[in-house]
Design a protein around this motif. Sequence first.
Motif, short mmCIF file in Angstrom:
data_model
loop_
_atom_site.label_atom_id
_atom_site.label_comp_id
_atom_site.label_asym_id
_atom_site.label_seq_id
_atom_site.Cartn_x
_atom_site.Cartn_y
_atom_site.Cartn_z
N ASP A 349 -27.78 39.97 27.02
CA ASP A 349 -27.45 41.38 26.81
C ASP A 349 -26.29 41.54 25.82
OD1 ASP A 349 -29.43 42.19 28.53
OD2 ASP A 349 -28.09 42.58 30.22
N LEU A 350 -25.28 40.70 25.94
CA LEU A 350 -24.15 40.77 25.01
C LEU A 350 -24.60 40.49 23.58
CD1 LEU A 350 -21.29 38.97 27.00
CD2 LEU A 350 -21.46 41.39 26.47
N MET A 351 -25.53 39.58 23.44
CA MET A 351 -26.06 39.29 22.10
C MET A 351 -26.86 40.48 21.57
SD MET A 351 -26.64 36.33 20.10
CE MET A 351 -27.04 35.01 21.23
N GLU A 352 -27.68 41.03 22.43
CA GLU A 352 -28.59 42.11 22.01
C GLU A 352 -27.83 43.40 21.71
OE1 GLU A 352 -31.71 43.89 20.71
OE2 GLU A 352 -32.14 41.99 21.72
N TYR A 353 -26.89 43.76 22.58
CA TYR A 353 -26.28 45.08 22.48
C TYR A 353 -24.84 45.09 21.98
CZ TYR A 353 -30.39 46.07 25.32
OH TYR A 353 -31.68 46.16 25.78
N ALA A 354 -24.13 43.97 22.12
CA ALA A 354 -22.75 43.91 21.63
C ALA A 354 -22.63 43.03 20.39
CB ALA A 354 -21.82 43.37 22.72
N GLU A 355 -23.70 42.32 20.06
CA GLU A 355 -23.74 41.41 18.90
C GLU A 355 -22.61 40.39 18.95
OE1 GLU A 355 -24.10 43.77 15.34
OE2 GLU A 355 -26.17 44.31 15.82
N VAL A 356 -22.40 39.87 20.18
CA VAL A 356 -21.42 38.81 20.41
C VAL A 356 -22.12 37.69 21.17
CG1 VAL A 356 -19.26 38.16 21.54
CG2 VAL A 356 -19.49 40.41 20.48
N ALA A 357 -21.98 36.47 20.68
CA ALA A 357 -22.57 35.31 21.35
C ALA A 357 -21.47 34.54 22.07
CB ALA A 357 -23.26 34.40 20.34
N ILE A 358 -21.58 34.44 23.40
CA ILE A 358 -20.69 33.59 24.17
C ILE A 358 -21.55 32.78 25.14
CG2 ILE A 358 -18.62 34.99 23.96
CD1 ILE A 358 -19.12 36.20 26.62
N ALA A 359 -20.99 31.70 25.66
CA ALA A 359 -21.77 30.78 26.48
C ALA A 359 -21.74 31.18 27.95
CB ALA A 359 -21.24 29.36 26.31
N PRO A 360 -22.91 31.30 28.59
CA PRO A 360 -22.95 31.65 30.01
C PRO A 360 -22.50 30.47 30.88
CG PRO A 360 -25.16 31.15 29.22
CD PRO A 360 -24.25 31.10 28.02
N GLY A 361 -21.68 30.76 31.87
CA GLY A 361 -21.17 29.70 32.72
C GLY A 361 -22.25 28.93 33.45
N ARG A 362 -23.36 29.61 33.78
CA ARG A 362 -24.45 28.96 34.52
C ARG A 362 -25.05 27.80 33.73
NH1 ARG A 362 -27.19 26.20 36.62
NH2 ARG A 362 -28.72 26.48 38.29
N ALA A 363 -24.94 27.84 32.42
CA ALA A 363 -25.49 26.76 31.61
C ALA A 363 -24.74 25.45 31.81
CB ALA A 363 -25.46 27.15 30.13
N PHE A 364 -23.58 25.50 32.47
CA PHE A 364 -22.77 24.31 32.70
C PHE A 364 -22.84 23.84 34.16
CE2 PHE A 364 -20.88 26.76 29.23
CZ PHE A 364 -20.88 25.81 28.22
N GLY A 365 -23.64 24.52 34.98
CA GLY A 365 -23.77 24.13 36.37
C GLY A 365 -23.72 25.33 37.30
N GLU A 366 -24.12 25.12 38.54
CA GLU A 366 -24.17 26.22 39.51
C GLU A 366 -22.80 26.85 39.71
OE1 GLU A 366 -25.92 25.06 43.18
OE2 GLU A 366 -27.82 24.42 42.28
N ASN A 367 -21.75 26.04 39.70
CA ASN A 367 -20.41 26.59 39.93
C ASN A 367 -19.85 27.35 38.73
OD1 ASN A 367 -20.27 25.61 42.56
ND2 ASN A 367 -19.40 23.66 41.93
N GLY A 368 -20.61 27.36 37.63
CA GLY A 368 -20.20 28.13 36.47
C GLY A 368 -20.68 29.58 36.51
#
Length: 404
Positions: A349-368
Amino acid sequence: MTEFKIEPATRIKRLPPYLFGRINALKLAKRQAGADIIDLGMGNPSDAAPQLVIDKLCEAARDPRNHHYSASKGIRNLRVDMAKKYAKLWGVDLDPEKEVLACIGSKEGFSHMCLAMMGPGDTAVVPDPAFPIHNYAVALAGGNVISVPLGNNEKFIKNITNVIEHLYPKPKLLILNYPHNPTAMTVDEGFFEPVVDLAKRFGVAVIHDFAYGETCFNGYKAPSFLSVKGAKDVGVEFTTLSKPYNMAGFRIGFAAGNRDMIEALATIKGYYDYGIFQALQIAGIIAMRHCDNFIIEQNERYRSRRDVVCEGLERIGWQVEKPRATMFVWAKVPDENLKGKGTIDYAMDLMEYAEVAIAPGRAFGENGEKYMRIALVENEQRLRQAIRNISKFIQEKPIRKKKQ
């Protein structure tokens, strides 16, 4: 007629879905459509390497003597200078012949070290969240991962000890990473002493990823695992020129420490590659010999960007602590912002509507989950714009005015 289908190796099938795949695909599509995506998703330095290093690289690349195959473990002077760096910064005595090896970036070295150390049925203990390769390299080597919640205190060491005591067969590897990617968690002097003790007690080898060991702020100095007495008996440490010198594309990393582990890695690399282009290695020598001040200046850039991002995120209600090291900010997103979504969908959503790319914590594990990782790879103006865009997205306002 039966349809012919090529089946990849089972090791490929053991890999989990690449959680950045959807985000990268959307980022490419948005850019192709003309969107100005502010990309804070990857720890890829955008600043230039030292001019002295670039000049030496160009000079060495013109020398035909550097056009042949190089040594898979790295040329001697490169290893000697890394040993000198360890002695100077962390008081560690290393034999450059048997205790230091150059890698095609620390990620390659780490992956091949797992291949050298592990096989089917072997287990590695990996904190969660984790840099993805810390899990995937184990899987590619045929091993299994046991996750423990990430920490940097006595309770964390006790959790690891409990896992090792009660797991059969006993884990073969303990993988650590401080300063930590993605969370920027740090440790102080003394943390690694009980790590060495438990490794000796249970016969578990240690791999410490020290990629951000020189990217520190406000007087903090990250301790080296190898600086602890007995550390070389139980493990190795990986470092890199990518972050301190902005040489990520040069692909020069190092493994240092336990002789048996270094020899095992050298054996694997002897079969797989002929080493790094020699001109790049020569440039790396120049970086380590002459560019200490460059690291100080680059760290000051990251510190300033860190302050901009942390202060901006606090204004929009995100929970964040200013990190003492790395090129990342790890921020908790309020539930009212997520609105029931996971961080991967929120990043989309941030990429689509805010045009900002940041890394989702879940991509680094469940505790992210519920966290986002912001890379400090843009200048302060762009970082402020990213925060404004995110703020407008939260307030459900368009980031650009419609054309009249």
